[in-house]
Design a protein around this motif. Sequence first.
Motif, PDB file in Angstrom:
ATOM      1  N   LEU A  52       0.854  -1.180   0.000  1.00 22.28           N
ATOM      2  CA  LEU A  52       0.000   0.000   0.000  1.00 22.28           C
ATOM      3  C   LEU A  52       0.893   1.234   0.000  1.00 22.28           C
ATOM      4  CD1 LEU A  52      -2.656  -1.179   2.622  1.00 22.28           C
ATOM      5  CD2 LEU A  52      -2.567  -1.611   0.156  1.00 22.28           C
ATOM      6  N   ARG A  53       0.824   2.011  -1.078  1.00 25.78           N
ATOM      7  CA  ARG A  53       1.649   3.212  -1.200  1.00 25.78           C
ATOM      8  C   ARG A  53       1.105   4.099  -2.291  1.00 25.78           C
ATOM      9  NH1 ARG A  53       1.628   2.325  -5.995  1.00 25.78           N
ATOM     10  NH2 ARG A  53       3.268   1.424  -7.269  1.00 25.78           N
ATOM     11  N   THR A  54       1.490   5.349  -2.271  1.00 22.92           N
ATOM     12  CA  THR A  54       1.223   6.246  -3.377  1.00 22.92           C
ATOM     13  C   THR A  54       2.552   6.583  -4.043  1.00 22.92           C
ATOM     14  OG1 THR A  54       1.412   8.229  -1.994  1.00 22.92           O
ATOM     15  CG2 THR A  54      -0.782   7.248  -2.228  1.00 22.92           C
TER      16      THR A  54
ATOM     17  N   ARG B 167       0.900  -2.651 -29.670  1.00 22.56           N
ATOM     18  CA  ARG B 167      -0.168  -2.414 -28.685  1.00 22.56           C
ATOM     19  C   ARG B 167      -0.440  -3.670 -27.865  1.00 22.56           C
ATOM     20  NH1 ARG B 167      -5.813  -2.631 -28.045  1.00 22.56           N
ATOM     21  NH2 ARG B 167      -6.559  -0.926 -26.703  1.00 22.56           N
ATOM     22  N   TYR B 168      -0.533  -4.811 -28.526  1.00 22.71           N
ATOM     23  CA  TYR B 168      -0.765  -6.055 -27.781  1.00 22.71           C
ATOM     24  C   TYR B 168       0.415  -6.370 -26.854  1.00 22.71           C
ATOM     25  CZ  TYR B 168      -5.001  -7.179 -30.400  1.00 22.71           C
ATOM     26  OH  TYR B 168      -6.274  -7.162 -30.918  1.00 22.71           O
ATOM     27  N   GLU B 169       1.610  -6.073 -27.320  1.00 22.05           N
ATOM     28  CA  GLU B 169       2.794  -6.254 -26.474  1.00 22.05           C
ATOM     29  C   GLU B 169       2.677  -5.424 -25.196  1.00 22.05           C
ATOM     30  OE1 GLU B 169       7.193  -4.247 -26.583  1.00 22.05           O
ATOM     31  OE2 GLU B 169       6.540  -5.259 -28.423  1.00 22.05           O
ATOM     32  N   LEU B 170       2.299  -4.166 -25.348  1.00 18.74           N
ATOM     33  CA  LEU B 170       2.188  -3.281 -24.194  1.00 18.74           C
ATOM     34  C   LEU B 170       1.076  -3.736 -23.258  1.00 18.74           C
ATOM     35  CD1 LEU B 170       2.715   0.232 -25.845  1.00 18.74           C
ATOM     36  CD2 LEU B 170       4.398  -1.296 -24.814  1.00 18.74           C
ATOM     37  N   ILE B 171      -0.054  -4.136 -23.807  1.00 13.18           N
ATOM     38  CA  ILE B 171      -1.164  -4.600 -22.980  1.00 13.18           C
ATOM     39  C   ILE B 171      -0.734  -5.809 -22.157  1.00 13.18           C
ATOM     40  CG2 ILE B 171      -3.458  -5.659 -23.013  1.00 13.18           C
ATOM     41  CD1 ILE B 171      -4.034  -3.911 -25.517  1.00 13.18           C
ATOM     42  N   ASP B 172      -0.081  -6.783 -22.806  1.00 15.69           N
ATOM     43  CA  ASP B 172       0.372  -7.988 -22.092  1.00 15.69           C
ATOM     44  C   ASP B 172       1.242  -7.620 -20.895  1.00 15.69           C
ATOM     45  OD1 ASP B 172      -0.929  -9.688 -23.795  1.00 15.69           O
ATOM     46  OD2 ASP B 172       0.856 -10.371 -24.859  1.00 15.69           O
ATOM     47  N   ASN B 173       2.191  -6.742 -21.114  1.00 18.37           N
ATOM     48  CA  ASN B 173       3.176  -6.467 -20.073  1.00 18.37           C
ATOM     49  C   ASN B 173       2.684  -5.480 -19.034  1.00 18.37           C
ATOM     50  OD1 ASN B 173       5.781  -8.013 -20.747  1.00 18.37           O
ATOM     51  ND2 ASN B 173       5.110  -7.222 -22.721  1.00 18.37           N
ATOM     52  N   ILE B 174       1.873  -4.517 -19.431  1.00 18.90           N
ATOM     53  CA  ILE B 174       1.267  -3.618 -18.439  1.00 18.90           C
ATOM     54  C   ILE B 174       0.404  -4.413 -17.481  1.00 18.90           C
ATOM     55  CG2 ILE B 174      -0.391  -1.747 -18.132  1.00 18.90           C
ATOM     56  CD1 ILE B 174       0.659  -0.633 -20.847  1.00 18.90           C
ATOM     57  N   LYS B 175      -0.426  -5.306 -18.017  1.00 16.77           N
ATOM     58  CA  LYS B 175      -1.297  -6.105 -17.156  1.00 16.77           C
ATOM     59  C   LYS B 175      -0.509  -7.063 -16.269  1.00 16.77           C
ATOM     60  CE  LYS B 175      -5.155  -7.598 -19.170  1.00 16.77           C
ATOM     61  NZ  LYS B 175      -6.062  -8.119 -20.218  1.00 16.77           N
ATOM     62  N   ARG B 176       0.602  -7.571 -16.789  1.00 12.07           N
ATOM     63  CA  ARG B 176       1.408  -8.507 -16.002  1.00 12.07           C
ATOM     64  C   ARG B 176       2.133  -7.813 -14.851  1.00 12.07           C
ATOM     65  NH1 ARG B 176       6.805 -10.399 -16.315  1.00 12.07           N
ATOM     66  NH2 ARG B 176       7.230  -9.212 -18.211  1.00 12.07           N
ATOM     67  N   ILE B 177       2.589  -6.591 -15.078  1.00 14.90           N
ATOM     68  CA  ILE B 177       3.470  -5.937 -14.117  1.00 14.90           C
ATOM     69  C   ILE B 177       2.729  -4.968 -13.197  1.00 14.90           C
ATOM     70  CG2 ILE B 177       5.511  -4.420 -13.949  1.00 14.90           C
ATOM     71  CD1 ILE B 177       6.365  -5.513 -16.717  1.00 14.90           C
ATOM     72  N   ARG B 178       1.550  -4.523 -13.575  1.00 12.62           N
ATOM     73  CA  ARG B 178       0.916  -3.363 -12.947  1.00 12.62           C
ATOM     74  C   ARG B 178       0.659  -3.479 -11.456  1.00 12.62           C
ATOM     75  NH1 ARG B 178      -4.947  -4.040 -16.058  1.00 12.62           N
ATOM     76  NH2 ARG B 178      -5.553  -6.020 -15.061  1.00 12.62           N
ATOM     77  N   ASN B 179       0.464  -4.682 -10.929  1.00 10.10           N
ATOM     78  CA  ASN B 179       0.184  -4.832  -9.499  1.00 10.10           C
ATOM     79  C   ASN B 179       1.432  -4.814  -8.625  1.00 10.10           C
ATOM     80  OD1 ASN B 179      -2.693  -5.006  -9.526  1.00 10.10           O
ATOM     81  ND2 ASN B 179      -2.526  -7.099 -10.310  1.00 10.10           N
ATOM     82  N   HIS B 180       2.600  -4.790  -9.235  1.00  7.77           N
ATOM     83  CA  HIS B 180       3.819  -4.804  -8.431  1.00  7.77           C
ATOM     84  C   HIS B 180       4.034  -3.434  -7.800  1.00  7.77           C
ATOM     85  CE1 HIS B 180       5.369  -8.814  -9.054  1.00  7.77           C
ATOM     86  NE2 HIS B 180       4.930  -8.744 -10.296  1.00  7.77           N
ATOM     87  N   THR B 181       4.238  -3.462  -6.515  1.00 11.95           N
ATOM     88  CA  THR B 181       4.374  -2.237  -5.730  1.00 11.95           C
ATOM     89  C   THR B 181       5.561  -1.409  -6.177  1.00 11.95           C
ATOM     90  OG1 THR B 181       3.537  -3.567  -3.897  1.00 11.95           O
ATOM     91  CG2 THR B 181       4.434  -1.409  -3.354  1.00 11.95           C
ATOM     92  N   CYS B 182       6.610  -2.068  -6.623  1.00 18.09           N
ATOM     93  CA  CYS B 182       7.844  -1.380  -6.995  1.00 18.09           C
ATOM     94  C   CYS B 182       7.696  -0.520  -8.239  1.00 18.09           C
ATOM     95  CB  CYS B 182       8.971  -2.386  -7.196  1.00 18.09           C
ATOM     96  SG  CYS B 182       8.644  -3.596  -8.513  1.00 18.09           S
ATOM     97  N   LEU B 183       6.691  -0.794  -9.064  1.00 18.10           N
ATOM     98  CA  LEU B 183       6.553  -0.096 -10.350  1.00 18.10           C
ATOM     99  C   LEU B 183       6.229   1.374 -10.110  1.00 18.10           C
ATOM    100  CD1 LEU B 183       6.468  -0.255 -13.456  1.00 18.10           C
ATOM    101  CD2 LEU B 183       4.016  -0.731 -13.253  1.00 18.10           C
ATOM    102  N   ALA B 184       7.163   2.249 -10.519  1.00 19.22           N
ATOM    103  CA  ALA B 184       7.001   3.683 -10.278  1.00 19.22           C
ATOM    104  C   ALA B 184       6.644   4.450 -11.530  1.00 19.22           C
ATOM    105  CB  ALA B 184       8.289   4.258  -9.680  1.00 19.22           C
ATOM    106  N   MET B 185       7.037   3.927 -12.698  1.00 19.05           N
ATOM    107  CA  MET B 185       6.849   4.694 -13.919  1.00 19.05           C
ATOM    108  C   MET B 185       6.996   3.806 -15.139  1.00 19.05           C
ATOM    109  SD  MET B 185       8.904   8.125 -15.128  1.00 19.05           S
ATOM    110  CE  MET B 185      10.401   7.407 -15.757  1.00 19.05           C
ATOM    111  N   TRP B 186       6.221   4.082 -16.157  1.00 13.56           N
ATOM    112  CA  TRP B 186       6.428   3.544 -17.492  1.00 13.56           C
ATOM    113  C   TRP B 186       7.081   4.629 -18.341  1.00 13.56           C
ATOM    114  CZ3 TRP B 186       6.093  -1.308 -19.124  1.00 13.56           C
ATOM    115  CH2 TRP B 186       5.289  -2.217 -18.416  1.00 13.56           C
TER     116      TRP B 186
END
Length: 827
Positions: free
Chosen positions: A289-291, A398-417
């Motif tokens: 949990l973070r902003t 676009r499909y490449e980005l969708i696959d990887n955004i959805k795969r990584i998006r819940n990781h807390t460490c992700l700060a920026m694309w």
Amino acid sequence: MITQSLNGVWSAASADDEIRLGVPVPGSVYSAMLDNGMLEDPYYGLNQYEARKIAEKDFIFRYDFIPEAALLQCERIYMRFYGIDTSAQIYLNDTPVGSVDNMHRTYEFDVTGAVCSGSNSLRLYIHSPIKYIEDKNAEHPLWGVSSTMEGYPHMRKAHYMFGWDWGPQLPDMGIWRSVELIGVSGGRIESVYVRQKHKQNSVRLSIETNIADLTSDTLRAEFDIVAPDGTASIMNSKITSKNFSVDCIIAKPRLWHVRGYGEQNLYTIKVKLFNKKELIDIKEFEVGLRTVEVCRTPDEHGEEFCFKVNGIKIFAMGANYIPEDQLIPKCSRERTEKLLKSCAAANYNMIRVWGGGYYPDDYFYEICDRLGLLVWQDMMFACSVYNGNDVNFCTNVRYELIDNIKRIRNHTCLAMWCGNNEIESAIQYWGIPNDAETKEGYLRMFENLAPKAVEQFGGDTFYWPSSPSSGGGFDNSGAENRGDIHYWEVWHSLKSFTEYKKHLFRFCSEYGFESIPCMKTVLSFAEHKDLNLMSPVMEAHQKCENGNEKLMYYIAQMVHYPYSFEELVYASQIVQADAIRLNVERMRRNRGVCMGSLYWQVNDSNPVISWSSIDYFGRWKALHYYAKKFYAPVLCSIEDSDKNNLVINVSNERLTEFNGSIKWKLRRNTAEILAEGELEGVVVPPLSAKNCLTITKEMTGADESMYGEVYLEYMLLHNGAIISDSTYMYCLPKQFRFLDPEITFKTDKVGDKYRITLKAERFAKGVYLDFDETDCVFSDNWFDMHGQEAYVLVNSAALPPNYVVQDIDEKLKIKTYFDLANPENYR
């Protein structure tokens, strides 16, 4: 949902039938040939050039399997490939299933009715990546960097595999991630996105869930949330549509913090799908949990660029991460964990995943979550012109980005694309084609397609169009007073280290300096006869254009001439470490204006001369030991624009006020103290940098005639303990008269560690410790001594199990700068 793995040993053969072998999947042609003794080590000698030819062949992969009986009873059956490298046709029982052309995507094919009971034959025809890019580039030439094979931007394959200025051209091919069959009845969980809204003392979680293949009206979802203390909450929801969201309020949340700013608390979330009482699918992951925000507020200096986590503006400290091997199957969770723990040990709080490789595996982000390392995530585009005006290419992306955004998006460490590496600035400043068509294609991909994909599928994460950039639109992407910058005047343009003093960057996301890895690493790819920087083997392991010439130029500017290759290695590493240190210290002294330092680069993909601070085998260079100090939470450093008035600055990256004292000593090369002083009552507010003491010529008595024989030792203390210290030299090292420090040492065992106590009779600069036969990380290394004792600890578990005190006494090698100036003295 039922899954059946299709991993295992596949049979593979080149289309011309000259090569036949078994390939473990996940795996690749190169790695399997290497394991089977069919390929000489491509990293050794000049072998890389012969190995490259293998990628000119097409390969056919085959696998026979018998589907599980329960799988055949399912309503739908899918075949999922998590990663195929790269262009291939897929056949099941000699019937075409589909084709693939993007290494970065997950492909799924409906094989209901095509899979039969009994034996099934799966075949992949994988095309030569070299022929693919040659054919495409002949039709439509695309610009790319010179160290890489022409035409590589046409292929959605990790660019570095075609070579880079730190890696050989080894464009491998294969099935690089898992393959499985999926049987579905009633429905399955397609994706889960956990979104957060923070209020004082509470966090609202919205768990957005997508159900695929929904055919049952008796489905329900259960959501289990387990707090870091083990407290569990359970919610249930009847499923009436494919897309739905469930909210949960977390009272008194235990927040996740960036490393150095608090604890890394993680909540475990399980999403379970039931058909009546039967559990048919489950997704499980951890969430902190973070902003996270990226602040770009205008100020008197221009526009800030800083990461704000849980309301705290942090100074980002870290480096750029590249793929850990040219041959991806040689990577592993254990290897990545060792590397990232080394980053944490050097006080990193951020890693930038560079855009010329591939999107890392899930375990990379899991480790960063647990270590508290923020991730700046590039999309996999770098230093190239792409066919952004081609509809099919953009659809694939676009499909490449969708696959990887959805795969990584819940990781807390992700700060920026970040959309790409250096393409906006390349079009502006590098002299590459910048016609209207090129710019239009760029804007379509990185300022339309990519940000829309992030907004739609990962909308809580900040998007930045390029690195470096001032915000996009080709608006002065190299500006220093806003956005992020890549600064390469030092190194590529042969500017002096003093050039760093002329700049106040807002966020320096790339800058670097090369060095040669240690002798153990060099001897892994070269023989003793090759130990000449200009030999064919050494030049084959230097991929930067004119890199060896640049290295020798800077060494000549800074230090004594190295008369042996081993001395050259030492010289290159100490010069590299000092170069990066000077820039970091300046940026940290200007905290508030500058808010980030990510040097290039932390790791290597092969044993090579490069900008890394940790080499291919995980061995720390001088730079990484220096990083542990210059990225320390509290740092003291000197501003020396006027040598007669040296200003000691303290940068405090802690959340609490620093209280302590500063001591300084002017010493001769004998280590004799000529003058000294102490400032007590040093107070530095949290998250700030402050000039605390000016040491004048009158205080030291040092004039220009003495600069070749005197130096300044300075240190910052808290409760009497040194927490930051360094040495200031009034002249370049090559101009200083070093005396033999006559270092002696003794070793004893203290608990599970060995303690090495060293004694120097005189000033010793750059004390370097190593073993010829084994590797370890010392508690300190590449440090200075001032005619006194110092001790270094080594974890006994890091040494061979049969090592005893006597082995260390006999096998420890010690080198100092004096040995560089006087090579006959090297022990």
